[in-house]
Design a protein around this motif. Structure first.
Motif, PDB file in Angstrom:
ATOM      1  N   CYS A 220       0.860  -1.196   0.000  1.00 50.15           N
ATOM      2  CA  CYS A 220       0.000   0.000   0.000  1.00 50.15           C
ATOM      3  C   CYS A 220       0.894   1.243   0.000  1.00 50.15           C
ATOM      4  CB  CYS A 220      -0.916  -0.023   1.207  1.00 50.15           C
ATOM      5  SG  CYS A 220      -2.070   1.331   1.230  1.00 50.15           S
ATOM      6  N   PRO A 221       1.376   1.653  -1.157  1.00 45.84           N
ATOM      7  CA  PRO A 221       2.339   2.752  -1.239  1.00 45.84           C
ATOM      8  C   PRO A 221       1.918   4.062  -0.557  1.00 45.84           C
ATOM      9  CG  PRO A 221       2.212   1.623  -3.332  1.00 45.84           C
ATOM     10  CD  PRO A 221       1.135   1.060  -2.470  1.00 45.84           C
ATOM     11  N   PRO A 222       0.680   4.542  -0.700  1.00 49.34           N
ATOM     12  CA  PRO A 222       0.345   5.805  -0.029  1.00 49.34           C
ATOM     13  C   PRO A 222       0.444   5.724   1.495  1.00 49.34           C
ATOM     14  CG  PRO A 222      -1.268   5.334  -1.725  1.00 49.34           C
ATOM     15  CD  PRO A 222      -0.412   4.115  -1.587  1.00 49.34           C
ATOM     16  N   LEU A 223       0.135   4.575   2.065  1.00 51.87           N
ATOM     17  CA  LEU A 223       0.246   4.415   3.512  1.00 51.87           C
ATOM     18  C   LEU A 223       1.702   4.510   3.968  1.00 51.87           C
ATOM     19  CD1 LEU A 223      -1.113   3.860   6.205  1.00 51.87           C
ATOM     20  CD2 LEU A 223      -0.912   1.422   5.711  1.00 51.87           C
ATOM     21  N   ALA A 224       2.595   3.910   3.224  1.00 49.02           N
ATOM     22  CA  ALA A 224       4.019   3.990   3.568  1.00 49.02           C
ATOM     23  C   ALA A 224       4.508   5.432   3.515  1.00 49.02           C
ATOM     24  CB  ALA A 224       4.835   3.122   2.620  1.00 49.02           C
ATOM     25  N   VAL A 225       4.058   6.181   2.525  1.00 48.29           N
ATOM     26  CA  VAL A 225       4.469   7.574   2.397  1.00 48.29           C
ATOM     27  C   VAL A 225       3.875   8.413   3.534  1.00 48.29           C
ATOM     28  CG1 VAL A 225       4.368   9.615   0.915  1.00 48.29           C
ATOM     29  CG2 VAL A 225       4.791   7.376  -0.089  1.00 48.29           C
ATOM     30  N   LEU A 226       2.627   8.135   3.899  1.00 51.80           N
ATOM     31  CA  LEU A 226       2.014   8.858   5.020  1.00 51.80           C
ATOM     32  C   LEU A 226       2.735   8.583   6.333  1.00 51.80           C
ATOM     33  CD1 LEU A 226      -1.812   8.565   4.351  1.00 51.80           C
ATOM     34  CD2 LEU A 226      -0.455  10.653   4.473  1.00 51.80           C
ATOM     35  N   LEU A 227       3.190   7.352   6.537  1.00 51.29           N
ATOM     36  CA  LEU A 227       3.914   7.028   7.765  1.00 51.29           C
ATOM     37  C   LEU A 227       5.277   7.713   7.824  1.00 51.29           C
ATOM     38  CD1 LEU A 227       3.023   3.268   8.252  1.00 51.29           C
ATOM     39  CD2 LEU A 227       2.219   5.218   9.576  1.00 51.29           C
ATOM     40  N   CYS A 228       5.782   8.120   6.667  1.00 51.79           N
ATOM     41  CA  CYS A 228       7.027   8.896   6.628  1.00 51.79           C
ATOM     42  C   CYS A 228       6.760  10.385   6.837  1.00 51.79           C
ATOM     43  CB  CYS A 228       7.728   8.695   5.284  1.00 51.79           C
ATOM     44  SG  CYS A 228       8.398   7.058   5.061  1.00 51.79           S
ATOM     45  N   ARG A 229       5.503  10.738   7.077  1.00 49.08           N
ATOM     46  CA  ARG A 229       5.065  12.118   7.326  1.00 49.08           C
ATOM     47  C   ARG A 229       5.308  13.032   6.140  1.00 49.08           C
ATOM     48  NH1 ARG A 229       7.344  11.542  13.114  1.00 49.08           N
ATOM     49  NH2 ARG A 229       5.568  10.593  14.098  1.00 49.08           N
ATOM     50  N   ARG A 230       5.053  12.543   4.963  1.00 51.27           N
ATOM     51  CA  ARG A 230       5.150  13.332   3.729  1.00 51.27           C
ATOM     52  C   ARG A 230       3.755  13.383   3.119  1.00 51.27           C
ATOM     53  NH1 ARG A 230      10.748  12.669   1.677  1.00 51.27           N
ATOM     54  NH2 ARG A 230      11.943  12.842   3.577  1.00 51.27           N
TER      55      ARG A 230
ATOM     56  N   ALA B 243       2.050  15.740   1.225  1.00 51.80           N
ATOM     57  CA  ALA B 243       1.893  16.125  -0.184  1.00 51.80           C
ATOM     58  C   ALA B 243       2.395  15.004  -1.097  1.00 51.80           C
ATOM     59  CB  ALA B 243       2.648  17.421  -0.463  1.00 51.80           C
ATOM     60  N   ALA B 244       3.451  14.347  -0.684  1.00 56.27           N
ATOM     61  CA  ALA B 244       3.978  13.232  -1.481  1.00 56.27           C
ATOM     62  C   ALA B 244       2.992  12.062  -1.498  1.00 56.27           C
ATOM     63  CB  ALA B 244       5.324  12.787  -0.932  1.00 56.27           C
ATOM     64  N   ALA B 245       2.202  11.916  -0.443  1.00 54.60           N
ATOM     65  CA  ALA B 245       1.200  10.846  -0.424  1.00 54.60           C
ATOM     66  C   ALA B 245       0.132  11.097  -1.482  1.00 54.60           C
ATOM     67  CB  ALA B 245       0.571  10.737   0.961  1.00 54.60           C
ATOM     68  N   LEU B 246      -0.233  12.355  -1.669  1.00 51.63           N
ATOM     69  CA  LEU B 246      -1.196  12.675  -2.731  1.00 51.63           C
ATOM     70  C   LEU B 246      -0.605  12.378  -4.105  1.00 51.63           C
ATOM     71  CD1 LEU B 246      -2.690  16.010  -1.402  1.00 51.63           C
ATOM     72  CD2 LEU B 246      -3.791  13.777  -1.494  1.00 51.63           C
ATOM     73  N   LEU B 247       0.657  12.724  -4.283  1.00 48.08           N
ATOM     74  CA  LEU B 247       1.324  12.431  -5.541  1.00 48.08           C
ATOM     75  C   LEU B 247       1.433  10.920  -5.761  1.00 48.08           C
ATOM     76  CD1 LEU B 247       2.686  13.652  -8.003  1.00 48.08           C
ATOM     77  CD2 LEU B 247       4.808  13.691  -6.714  1.00 48.08           C
ATOM     78  N   CYS B 248       1.651  10.192  -4.700  1.00 48.30           N
ATOM     79  CA  CYS B 248       1.723   8.735  -4.788  1.00 48.30           C
ATOM     80  C   CYS B 248       0.368   8.163  -5.207  1.00 48.30           C
ATOM     81  CB  CYS B 248       2.163   8.161  -3.450  1.00 48.30           C
ATOM     82  SG  CYS B 248       2.488   6.405  -3.488  1.00 48.30           S
ATOM     83  N   CYS B 249      -0.706   8.731  -4.696  1.00 40.60           N
ATOM     84  CA  CYS B 249      -2.039   8.288  -5.121  1.00 40.60           C
ATOM     85  C   CYS B 249      -2.246   8.535  -6.610  1.00 40.60           C
ATOM     86  CB  CYS B 249      -3.109   9.010  -4.320  1.00 40.60           C
ATOM     87  SG  CYS B 249      -3.228   8.457  -2.620  1.00 40.60           S
ATOM     88  N   LEU B 250      -1.756   9.659  -7.103  1.00 40.27           N
ATOM     89  CA  LEU B 250      -1.853   9.933  -8.541  1.00 40.27           C
ATOM     90  C   LEU B 250      -1.036   8.928  -9.344  1.00 40.27           C
ATOM     91  CD1 LEU B 250      -1.674  13.819  -8.621  1.00 40.27           C
ATOM     92  CD2 LEU B 250      -3.658  12.364  -9.044  1.00 40.27           C
ATOM     93  N   CYS B 251       0.125   8.569  -8.839  1.00 40.96           N
ATOM     94  CA  CYS B 251       0.937   7.555  -9.518  1.00 40.96           C
ATOM     95  C   CYS B 251       0.223   6.207  -9.537  1.00 40.96           C
ATOM     96  CB  CYS B 251       2.295   7.401  -8.836  1.00 40.96           C
ATOM     97  SG  CYS B 251       3.416   8.766  -9.082  1.00 40.96           S
ATOM     98  N   LEU B 252      -0.502   5.905  -8.455  1.00 36.18           N
ATOM     99  CA  LEU B 252      -1.237   4.641  -8.408  1.00 36.18           C
ATOM    100  C   LEU B 252      -2.393   4.622  -9.396  1.00 36.18           C
ATOM    101  CD1 LEU B 252      -1.374   3.789  -4.623  1.00 36.18           C
ATOM    102  CD2 LEU B 252      -0.224   2.527  -6.411  1.00 36.18           C
ATOM    103  N   ILE B 253      -2.981   5.786  -9.647  1.00 35.66           N
ATOM    104  CA  ILE B 253      -4.077   5.842 -10.612  1.00 35.66           C
ATOM    105  C   ILE B 253      -3.554   5.496 -12.001  1.00 35.66           C
ATOM    106  CG2 ILE B 253      -5.670   7.429 -11.774  1.00 35.66           C
ATOM    107  CD1 ILE B 253      -6.031   8.781  -9.030  1.00 35.66           C
ATOM    108  N   VAL B 254      -2.337   5.971 -12.316  1.00 31.08           N
ATOM    109  CA  VAL B 254      -1.741   5.677 -13.616  1.00 31.08           C
ATOM    110  C   VAL B 254      -1.462   4.178 -13.732  1.00 31.08           C
ATOM    111  CG1 VAL B 254       0.256   6.085 -15.079  1.00 31.08           C
ATOM    112  CG2 VAL B 254      -0.761   7.980 -13.824  1.00 31.08           C
ATOM    113  N   PHE B 255      -0.772   3.631 -12.747  1.00 29.73           N
ATOM    114  CA  PHE B 255      -0.442   2.211 -12.725  1.00 29.73           C
ATOM    115  C   PHE B 255       0.203   1.905 -11.391  1.00 29.73           C
ATOM    116  CE2 PHE B 255       1.957  -1.611 -14.265  1.00 29.73           C
ATOM    117  CZ  PHE B 255       0.844  -2.346 -14.623  1.00 29.73           C
ATOM    118  N   TRP B 256       0.176   0.672 -10.967  1.00 29.37           N
ATOM    119  CA  TRP B 256       0.671   0.295  -9.639  1.00 29.37           C
ATOM    120  C   TRP B 256       2.186   0.471  -9.514  1.00 29.37           C
ATOM    121  CZ3 TRP B 256      -2.257  -0.565  -5.546  1.00 29.37           C
ATOM    122  CH2 TRP B 256      -1.675  -1.121  -4.421  1.00 29.37           C
ATOM    123  N   VAL B 257       2.940   0.129 -10.532  1.00 25.80           N
ATOM    124  CA  VAL B 257       4.407   0.140 -10.451  1.00 25.80           C
ATOM    125  C   VAL B 257       4.982   1.538 -10.205  1.00 25.80           C
ATOM    126  CG1 VAL B 257       6.540  -0.427 -11.684  1.00 25.80           C
ATOM    127  CG2 VAL B 257       4.596  -1.983 -11.781  1.00 25.80           C
TER     128      VAL B 257
END
Length: 65
Positions: free
Chosen positions: A12-22, A24-38
């Motif tokens: 669950c990539p966005p959760l990992a980014v949120l736990l790193c306290r980033r 804005a990067a979590a939102l960007l990670c969600c956008l990357c997930l919409i494009v494709f999982w990798v």
């Protein structure tokens, strides 16, 4: 804890980014997930790696008694 973050970066990539306290990067990670999982996994992995390096450098700079 860091190894768990790498595991979460794959599962669950966005959760990992949120736990790193980033938040804005979590939102960007969600956008990357919409494009494709990798791209989301790669982005989260890089954020976790940076978080690990920051914690290590902070530990090195800490004054020793």
């Amino acid at each position: 804890m860091i190894n768990l973050l790498y595991f979460l970066a794959i599962i669950c990539p966005p959760l990992a980014v949120l736990l790193c306290r980033r938040y804005a990067a979590a939102l960007l990670c969600c956008l990357c997930l919409i494009v494709f999982w990798v791209p989301g996994i790669i982005f989260a992995w890089l954020i976790v790696r940076d978080y690990k390096q920051e914690r290590f450098l902070k530990m090195l700079r800490a004054p020793r008694p």
